[in-house]
Design an enzyme around this catalytic site. Structure first.
Site, PDB file in Angstrom:
ATOM      1  N   ASP A  89       0.873  -1.174   0.000  1.00 34.96           N
ATOM      2  CA  ASP A  89       0.000   0.000   0.000  1.00 34.96           C
ATOM      3  C   ASP A  89       0.912   1.226   0.000  1.00 34.96           C
ATOM      4  O   ASP A  89       2.063   1.172   0.430  1.00 34.96           O
ATOM      5  CB  ASP A  89      -0.967  -0.014   1.188  1.00 34.96           C
ATOM      6  N   ASP A 271      -8.233  -7.332   1.299  1.00 33.50           N
ATOM      7  CA  ASP A 271      -7.253  -7.467   2.390  1.00 33.50           C
ATOM      8  C   ASP A 271      -7.910  -6.947   3.639  1.00 33.50           C
ATOM      9  O   ASP A 271      -8.771  -6.063   3.560  1.00 33.50           O
ATOM     10  CB  ASP A 271      -5.990  -6.653   2.117  1.00 33.50           C
ATOM     11  N   CYS A 309     -11.282 -28.896   9.619  1.00 32.81           N
ATOM     12  CA  CYS A 309     -10.401 -27.826   9.137  1.00 32.81           C
ATOM     13  C   CYS A 309      -8.985 -28.396   8.980  1.00 32.81           C
ATOM     14  O   CYS A 309      -8.486 -29.098   9.864  1.00 32.81           O
ATOM     15  CB  CYS A 309     -10.408 -26.654  10.107  1.00 32.81           C
ATOM     16  N   CYS A 311      -6.168 -26.669   8.802  1.00 32.77           N
ATOM     17  CA  CYS A 311      -5.138 -25.692   9.171  1.00 32.77           C
ATOM     18  C   CYS A 311      -4.160 -26.316  10.168  1.00 32.77           C
ATOM     19  O   CYS A 311      -4.466 -27.347  10.783  1.00 32.77           O
ATOM     20  CB  CYS A 311      -5.778 -24.430   9.753  1.00 32.77           C
ATOM     21  N   CYS A 314      -5.855 -26.832  13.724  1.00 34.32           N
ATOM     22  CA  CYS A 314      -6.927 -27.834  13.853  1.00 34.32           C
ATOM     23  C   CYS A 314      -6.452 -29.259  13.579  1.00 34.32           C
ATOM     24  O   CYS A 314      -7.043 -30.219  14.080  1.00 34.32           O
ATOM     25  CB  CYS A 314      -8.089 -27.489  12.939  1.00 34.32           C
ATOM     26  N   HIS A 340      -5.205 -20.358  12.165  1.00 37.93           N
ATOM     27  CA  HIS A 340      -6.539 -20.878  11.828  1.00 37.93           C
ATOM     28  C   HIS A 340      -7.352 -19.828  11.071  1.00 37.93           C
ATOM     29  O   HIS A 340      -7.970 -20.127  10.044  1.00 37.93           O
ATOM     30  CB  HIS A 340      -7.301 -21.327  13.084  1.00 37.93           C
TER      31      HIS A 340
HETATM   32  N1  GUN Z   1      -6.562   0.898   2.751  1.00 37.93           N
HETATM   33  C1  GUN Z   1      -7.891   0.926   3.060  1.00 37.93           C
HETATM   34  N2  GUN Z   1      -8.504   1.952   2.433  1.00 37.93           N
HETATM   35  C2  GUN Z   1      -7.556   2.601   1.717  1.00 37.93           C
HETATM   36  C3  GUN Z   1      -7.572   3.757   0.857  1.00 37.93           C
HETATM   37  O1  GUN Z   1      -8.602   4.403   0.637  1.00 37.93           O
HETATM   38  N3  GUN Z   1      -6.373   4.117   0.297  1.00 37.93           N
HETATM   39  C4  GUN Z   1      -5.219   3.426   0.533  1.00 37.93           C
HETATM   40  N4  GUN Z   1      -4.092   3.831  -0.046  1.00 37.93           N
HETATM   41  N5  GUN Z   1      -5.184   2.344   1.335  1.00 37.93           N
HETATM   42  C5  GUN Z   1      -6.333   1.940   1.912  1.00 37.93           C
HETATM   43 ZN    ZN Z   2      -8.343 -24.586  11.715  1.00 42.18          ZN
END
Ligand code: GUN
Ligand code: ZN
Length: 377
Positions: A89, A271, A309, A311, A314, A340
């Site tokens: 990011d 994410d 599961c 993992c 588990c 997990h």
């Molecule tokens: N992570 C969650 N929301 C955002 C966003 O609006 N911009 C950026 N760069 N990272 C994020």
């Molecule tokens: Zn598990």
């Protein structure tokens, strides 16, 4: 290169080729903010939890250990001994959420480090240079994420500036990729759609960034205080204006239910810190909903967190044992819960892909959402 393999309504089943391997989508990216998954999860552990992609943060790694150091260590992949795709990011979001006393100008953002308070500046070029040093597979554009409560006038002004920043990001990324000592000369750039909950700004912005022919498109500025319904509405408005033959990414989202709703509305990448953060608190996901392993009723429970599961937790350990570890403050307790939870997320994504392959995503989604409600009633 993104290949659209199949669709069901707006939902996409795709394949994204990168220099660090092919990503099957829809996919969940496992969050390793400072080049480590919180909860003592190692790069080696990622193999046992169906991980495909890891997400690291420009802002944190710039402050510590410093992107120059990572560059001198051969880039992020070598540094953390990871041979899978890594997305970074841009620092934009973290500057707004973590840094103290930030001032936004046309050139970028002036702020103070949340670690030692020293004065820093980050703009589009700085963010691209840092991400180039890190050598991630995918770099994110430097953006401003306006508050969900900001007014129309502010959001319009902010989004116009984010568009100008994106043009600068692209130019700088092209330049960096052509330098002789670049860690990853094939580094890709994803643009980020903003506009808070204003349909007109979101759609206009989507049209503008689409023309810039980027490697992928994220929807940002969500899960920042708006309701789930508002978030789903934004996706319904915006995703149709993003190219279907490029990956889409819903940043920072979310619960398993949010992910199912996002897939239905055409999202490829997700994410979220929930699985690792909840795991560190002994909160674990199951197909019937979340459990709090600290609860006394698990004291003598010899079952795994979830029957069947596969993992690492588990396959071997009981709820009663893991509860004891958590109670005793042993790191292993957190670690097993995090493993997990990450497995749960990554495995759900695999089930989503299988359902899309078989043309029964709608039925899978309904069955899964109904299942999550069992423990809540
Ligand atoms: N992570 C969650 N929301 C955002 C966003 O609006 N911009 C950026 N760069 N990272 C994020
Ligand atoms: Zn598990």
């Amino acid at each position: 290169m993104y290949k659209l393999l199949k669709t069901e309504g707006r939902a996409k089943r795709g394949e994204f080729q990168t220099v660090h391997g092919t990503i099957q989508t829809p996919v969940f990216m496992n969050v390793a903010t400072v080049a480590a998954i919180k909860g003592a999860v190692s790069t080696e552990d990622l193999e046992g939890i169906k991980n495909q992609v890891v997400l690291c943060n420009t802002y944190h790694l710039h402050l510590r250990p410093g992107d120059d150091n990572v560059y001198r260590m051969g880039g992020l992949h070598k540094f953390m001994s990871c041979n899978k795709p890594i997305l970074t990011d841009s620092g934009g979001f973290q500057v707004f959420s973590l840094a103290k006393t930030r001032r936004i100008k046309e050139e970028g953002v002036y702020f103070h480090s949340h670690i030692d308070g020293h004065k820093l500046f980050m703009g589009p070029e700085e963010s691209m240079r840092i991400q180039s040093h890190l050598g991630s597979t995918i770099a994110m554009a430097f953006d401003e994420c306006p508050s969900a409560r900001a007014d129309h006038e502010y959001v319009q002004m902010s989004v116009d500036r984010t568009t100008r920043w994106l043009e600068r990001c692209k130019k700088e990324m092209d330049r960096l990729n052509s330098l002789p000592d670049t860690v990853n000369p094939h580094q890709m750039l994803f643009g980020i759609n903003q506009g808070a909950i204003f349909d007109d700004i979101r759609i206009e912005h989507a049209k503008r960034i689409r023309e810039m022919d980027l490697d992928g498109y994220a929807v940002g500025g969500l899960a920042v205080g708006e309701t789930h319904e508002e978030m789903y509405h934004v996706l319904e408005q915006v995703v149709p204006y993003l190219p279907q033959d490029k990956p889409t990414y819903l940043m920072g989202v979310g619960t398993p239910a949010n992910i199912l709703e996002g897939v239905e509305r055409g999202i490829d990448f997700f994410d979220c810190v929930y699985p690792s953060r909840n795991g560190r608190h002994g909160h674990v996901y199951t197909k019937k909903g979340k459990l709090n392993l600290l609860n006394a009723r698990f004291e003598l429970d010899s079952h795994p967190i979830e029957e069947g599961c596969q993992c690492p937790a588990c396959k071997r350990y009981s709820r009663g044992y893991i509860r004891h570890l958590l109670k005793a403050g042993e790191m292993l307790g957190m670690r097993l819960c995090v493993l997990h939870n990450l497995y749960f997320y990554n495995n759900m994504m695999e089930e989503i892909r299988d359902a899309l392959d078989n043309g029964n995503f709608a039925a899978y989604k309904k069955k899964t959402l109904d299942g999550f409600r069992e423990y809540e009633e």
